[in-house]
Design an enzyme around this catalytic site. Structure first.
Site, PDB file in Angstrom:
ATOM      1  N   TRP A 335       0.891  -1.220  -0.059  1.00 40.07           N
ATOM      2  CA  TRP A 335      -0.097  -0.038  -0.028  1.00 40.07           C
ATOM      3  C   TRP A 335       0.902   1.468   0.121  1.00 40.07           C
ATOM      4  O   TRP A 335       0.522   2.242  -0.685  1.00 40.07           O
ATOM      5  CB  TRP A 335      -1.118   0.058   1.408  1.00 40.07           C
ATOM      6  CG  TRP A 335      -1.625   1.450   1.344  1.00 40.07           C
ATOM      7  CD1 TRP A 335      -2.548   1.835   0.724  1.00 40.07           C
ATOM      8  CD2 TRP A 335      -1.373   2.293   2.418  1.00 40.07           C
ATOM      9  NE1 TRP A 335      -2.900   3.135   1.264  1.00 40.07           N
ATOM     10  CE2 TRP A 335      -2.193   3.395   2.247  1.00 40.07           C
ATOM     11  CE3 TRP A 335      -0.514   2.425   3.810  1.00 40.07           C
ATOM     12  CZ2 TRP A 335      -2.325   4.498   3.072  1.00 40.07           C
ATOM     13  CZ3 TRP A 335      -0.748   3.470   4.370  1.00 40.07           C
ATOM     14  CH2 TRP A 335      -1.575   4.590   4.101  1.00 40.07           C
ATOM     15  N   HIS A 336       2.090   1.308   0.633  1.00 36.93           N
ATOM     16  CA  HIS A 336       2.794   2.410   0.885  1.00 36.93           C
ATOM     17  C   HIS A 336       3.586   2.564  -0.685  1.00 36.93           C
ATOM     18  O   HIS A 336       3.731   3.818  -1.012  1.00 36.93           O
ATOM     19  CB  HIS A 336       3.849   2.245   1.858  1.00 36.93           C
ATOM     20  CG  HIS A 336       3.494   2.380   3.070  1.00 36.93           C
ATOM     21  ND1 HIS A 336       3.052   1.339   4.274  1.00 36.93           N
ATOM     22  CD2 HIS A 336       3.146   3.538   3.719  1.00 36.93           C
ATOM     23  CE1 HIS A 336       2.685   1.974   5.297  1.00 36.93           C
ATOM     24  NE2 HIS A 336       2.493   3.440   5.160  1.00 36.93           N
ATOM     25  N   GLY A 337       3.893   1.439  -1.330  1.00 32.92           N
ATOM     26  CA  GLY A 337       4.446   1.791  -2.780  1.00 32.92           C
ATOM     27  C   GLY A 337       5.127   0.582  -3.319  1.00 32.92           C
ATOM     28  O   GLY A 337       5.413  -0.453  -2.131  1.00 32.92           O
TER      29      GLY A 337
END
Length: 417
Positions: A335-337
């Site tokens: 989700w962060h990357g």
């Protein structure tokens, strides 16, 4: 028309005194209305929309166009599932709707890898809006959420204070707050908390975070890169400076969101609860970015455990929970990357939670055996509690070094061609 949009000033969210001056001035009529048991929905909508437009302006209107397309997409998905769910409950169609709802965010995360530049379809706040929309679809599937209007949905989705940074709220809780205007005594208490949140937020974000992030971190990074190698002493400094900057900057940001929420009569959930006094990783995730942690716990971890148990995928329930921890934290990392260090961060915490649970089970077993043998339990006193806090704090800091992406610069330096 293009000249008009280009002429609009860009306002950095909670970024400077000017922003706070305009924000508090604009929110004042809302709070005064609440004091007299009245809401001004049209004014609230114009207030939110105006500030969202100003925070997304800058180099053109790309973010605004992306936001409009995104809101239309999520509105179609949420209301089409609402109609479908009245008479049907196919799990595969539910999964499909969730996937389609997450698709814009997934595209934003993956596109830079493919195109080697920033996604054309991203905008500030897309992650938090996605959590709200997907959460509503999941709660409709569960039967928790049945009736809501388009106005209520948009009001929840586009709520200004938490638009860009959370906390991640749930529709039912938010809507109950909105429709039940607090009494005057409670409003005064909320005002007092708002003032406290603003003062603490300024201390966190503009003083402490500035010191760690702007004063200490840049020279430490330069020293660490100059030393090179796998690890070095300045890199340890980067680890602590970045970790503390991350907390105070994000916690300060969140406090501002809570303050403005209160002034609008909404008690948004708190996001941080003294995370650095946690005794283990499990407690840390009950104190750190709590709205995100609880969202993943309720909508990913618990559901995955239920599916694995129902389908008897693993005989051992500890294996089931371990797999669920790993998947849950890896998803949080993604989700962060989509970069190796975010994925490594998720993997680190997944494995950490598995080890944490294994130790708690082992400790329980040892104490049981010691009790049967007439011996006292393993020591648990101020020293052991302090030691557990120190260990947890340092483990978390190591994970933040991974999360920072600095190791990518240290280990894989990009030399000019």
């Amino acid at each position: 028309m293009m000249q008009f949009w280009n002429a609009l000033p860009h306002m950095e969210v909670y970024g400077n005194p000017q922003y706070f001056f305009y924000l508090l001035l604009a929110v004042l009529p809302i709070f005064i209305g609440l004091f007299f048991k009245k809401r001004f929905p049209i004014y609230e909508a114009l207030f939110s929309l105006s500030f969202i437009i100003l925070m997304l302006t800058g180099k053109g209107q790309l973010q605004l166009k992306s936001l409009l397309a995104y809101v239309i997409w999520e509105t179609i998905l949420v209301f089409s599932y609402k109609v479908y769910r009245r008479n049907h409950n196919n799990k595969w169609l539910f999964y499909l709707w969730c996937l389609l709802s997450v698709l814009p965010l997934a595209f934003v995360k993956v596109a830079p890898i493919i195109a080697a530049n920033q996604s054309l379809f991203g905008f500030l706040g897309i992650s938090y809006l996605t959590f709200r929309a997907v959460g509503m679809i999941i709660e409709m599937r569960d039967g928790v959420l049945t009736e809501f209007t388009l106005w209520q949905f948009l009001r929840f989705l586009m709520f200004l204070p938490t638009f860009s940074s959370g906390p991640i709220d749930r529709f039912k809780r938010f809507n109950d707050d909105y429709e039940n205007i607090p009494e005057r005594d409670e409003l005064l208490d909320m005002l007092e908390k708002s003032i406290w949140y603003l003062m603490l937020g300024f201390l966190y974000k503009f003083i402490i975070a500035y010191f760690f992030g702007q004063v200490l971190l840049p020279p430490l990074k330069e020293l660490a890169l100059a030393h090179g190698g796998i690890i070095n002493l300045p890199t340890i400094g980067v680890m602590y400076a970045f970790g503390l900057d991350l907390f105070f900057d994000f916690a300060g940001y969140t406090l501002f969101a809570l303050a403005v929420s209160n002034l609008m009569g909404i008690k948004s959930p708190i996001n941080f609860n003294k995370p650095f006094i946690s005794h283990d990783l499990k407690e840390f995730w009950n104190r750190w970015h709590m709205s995100l942690s609880f969202w993943f716990r309720d909508f990913v971890f618990m559901r995955l455990v239920k599916v694995l148990v129902k389908n008897k995928v693993f005989k051992n329930r500890n294996t089931t929970s371990s797999v669920a921890y790993l998947v849950n934290m890896l998803l949080m990392g993604f989700w962060h990357g989509v970069t190796w260090y975010y994925i490594a961060y998720g993997l680190f915490h997944g494995i950490g939670l598995i080890i944490n649970d294994a130790w708690l089970r082992k400790k329980k077993k040892i104490n049981k055996e010691r009790k049967a043998a007439g011996k006292p339990n393993l020591p648990e006193n101020r020293f052991t509690r302090a030691l557990s806090i120190v260990i947890t704090f340092n483990v978390v800091m190591v994970s933040f070094l991974l999360f920072s992406g600095f190791l990518d610069q240290l280990w894989f330096p990009k030399h000019p061609q």
